[in-house]
Motif scaffolding. Structure first.
Motif, mmCIF file in Angstrom:
data_model
loop_
_atom_site.group_PDB
_atom_site.id
_atom_site.type_symbol
_atom_site.label_atom_id
_atom_site.label_comp_id
_atom_site.label_asym_id
_atom_site.label_seq_id
_atom_site.Cartn_x
_atom_site.Cartn_y
_atom_site.Cartn_z
ATOM 1 N N TRP A 276 0.847 -1.190 0.000
ATOM 2 C CA TRP A 276 0.000 0.000 0.000
ATOM 3 C C TRP A 276 0.884 1.241 0.000
ATOM 4 O O TRP A 276 1.669 1.453 0.918
ATOM 5 C CB TRP A 276 -0.911 0.025 1.223
ATOM 6 C CG TRP A 276 -1.909 -1.087 1.235
ATOM 7 C CD1 TRP A 276 -1.815 -2.284 1.889
ATOM 8 C CD2 TRP A 276 -3.151 -1.114 0.531
ATOM 9 N NE1 TRP A 276 -2.920 -3.047 1.642
ATOM 10 C CE2 TRP A 276 -3.760 -2.359 0.822
ATOM 11 C CE3 TRP A 276 -3.811 -0.213 -0.295
ATOM 12 C CZ2 TRP A 276 -5.003 -2.716 0.290
ATOM 13 C CZ3 TRP A 276 -5.051 -0.566 -0.810
ATOM 14 C CH2 TRP A 276 -5.631 -1.797 -0.521
ATOM 15 N N ALA A 297 -5.494 4.814 0.305
ATOM 16 C CA ALA A 297 -4.169 4.255 0.068
ATOM 17 C C ALA A 297 -4.143 3.661 -1.337
ATOM 18 O O ALA A 297 -5.176 3.208 -1.854
ATOM 19 C CB ALA A 297 -3.835 3.196 1.109
ATOM 20 N N ASP A 299 -3.259 0.877 -3.933
ATOM 21 C CA ASP A 299 -3.068 -0.563 -3.962
ATOM 22 C C ASP A 299 -2.019 -0.922 -5.022
ATOM 23 O O ASP A 299 -2.298 -0.914 -6.224
ATOM 24 C CB ASP A 299 -4.409 -1.240 -4.275
ATOM 25 C CG ASP A 299 -4.370 -2.747 -4.100
ATOM 26 O OD1 ASP A 299 -3.262 -3.313 -4.039
ATOM 27 O OD2 ASP A 299 -5.456 -3.354 -4.026
ATOM 28 N N LYS A 309 -9.528 2.596 3.161
ATOM 29 C CA LYS A 309 -9.096 1.750 4.274
ATOM 30 C C LYS A 309 -9.654 2.343 5.570
ATOM 31 O O LYS A 309 -9.501 3.541 5.828
ATOM 32 C CB LYS A 309 -7.574 1.664 4.363
ATOM 33 C CG LYS A 309 -6.949 0.869 3.228
ATOM 34 C CD LYS A 309 -5.437 0.843 3.318
ATOM 35 C CE LYS A 309 -4.921 -0.120 4.367
ATOM 36 N NZ LYS A 309 -5.115 -1.540 3.995
#
Length: 330
Positions: A276, A297, A299, A309
């Motif tokens: 992340w 965040a 990926d 998240k």
């Protein structure tokens, strides 16, 4: 009969995709009304999602659609309606949502306000009312940037708006009790900033990358979360969240080492890793006696797409926030 089956199939397929568990967002903020969580984030007309459990999310209609309020044209000529970094709160029977209007990489910006009696789009009381501009920043006039708003209320019940991105850092200004304009006489503060090498007289963001303030009160202390470094570069994003705290809403805010945030201080809360990247632009909440840190965040394993998240936020023995990027709640 064939047409009926086709319509039924289309309905079932549509329904199966109505709830998403892996949603792409930027700059998420959240609030709960009744048994439903509502998520607001950067997007065309301000993106809106809803959920019963913070796991499965349903896309709702945006607040403004593709038609931004007329007043925004006086801030950014030709502004098309991609609105940034909202903030949501509840006061005196209404939901208050602040949002950002800006030209990219310039402090040609403003923060506006809309209110609504409910967040349930099926309610007859559902109607967003735009109250226009609250503050504005102008290049060469202001050494701050009017984006990334966050509302906080002091011990006396007075609202303060903290905000800012790059330039001279994170600012805070006192609002009138109705929360729709700056209070007089005006009271402005600098809460956090970083060193920058650029001239103080230009309209360049500079290299002191700091933005996205969010103040969260825990017990008797105010915690100022900000994001350092660079967002919006996919897997190359370097965003991270740092924090400082103060017993006074107006600061100064100190990090764990005792360094003031308005002098460059900030203690790391969370940063990216090989999975992340660019974890940042957080908000913080207490729901049902549990504390959460909400971030976006990138990926890395999914092409650097920005994802939501929701992290459990705990507290160490010295009263500092602790989160685990792998501990997604619930």
């Amino acid at each position: 009969m064939k047409n009926v089956l086709l319509i039924l199939l289309m309905f079932l397929v549509g329904t199966s995709f109505a709830q998403e568990t892996d949603i792409s967002v930027h700059d998420p903020v959240m609030i709960k009304e009744g048994d439903t969580y509502y998520l607001f984030c950067t997007g065309w007309g301000i993106s809106v999602w809803s959920s019963k459990d913070m796991k499965s999310w349903k896309k709702e209609e945006s607040i403004f659609g593709r038609k931004p309020p007329e007043w925004t044209q006086g801030v950014v000529a030709g502004f098309a309606g991609h609105m940034w970094a909202p903030d949501i709160s509840f006061y005196d029977g209404q939901y208050y949502l602040y949002y950002s209007v800006s030209a990219f990489a310039k402090n040609t910006s403003a923060i506006g306000l809309v209110t609504n009696k409910t967040l349930d789009s099926k309610s007859p009381d559902y109607k967003w009312v735009d109250h226009g501009q609250v503050i504005q920043s102008v290049p060469y006039r202001d050494f701050w940037n009017a984006i990334d708003p966050n509302l906080i209320v002091d011990e006396d019940g007075y609202p303060w708006l903290n905000f800012g991105s790059f330039w001279g850092g994170i600012k805070m200004v006192k609002l009138v009790p109705d929360r729709d304009k700056v209070a007089e006489p005006q009271e402005w503060l600098t809460l956090a900033k970083r060193n920058r090498s650029d001239s103080l007289l230009d309209n360049n963001p500079g290299d002191g990358a700091i933005e996205a303030p969010f103040i969260f009160k825990k017990d008797t202390m105010y915690y100022l979360f900000v994001s350092w470094d660079y967002c919006c570069r996919g897997e190359n994003s370097t965003y991270k969240v740092v924090v400082g705290r103060s017993a006074d809403i107006k600061g100064p805010y100190y990090d764990k080492e005792g360094v003031r945030m308005d002098l460059g201080g900030g203690s790391l809360v969370i940063e990216g890793d090989k999975n992340w990247a660019g974890i940042g632009h957080n908000s913080a909440y207490t729901f049902d006696d549990k504390d959460y840190l909400v971030v976006h965040a990138y990926d890395v394993k999914d092409g650097g797409h920005s994802k939501l998240k929701i992290l459990n936020m705990n507290w160490d023995e010295n009263g500092w926030p602790v989160v685990d990027k792998n501990e997604i709640n619930p």
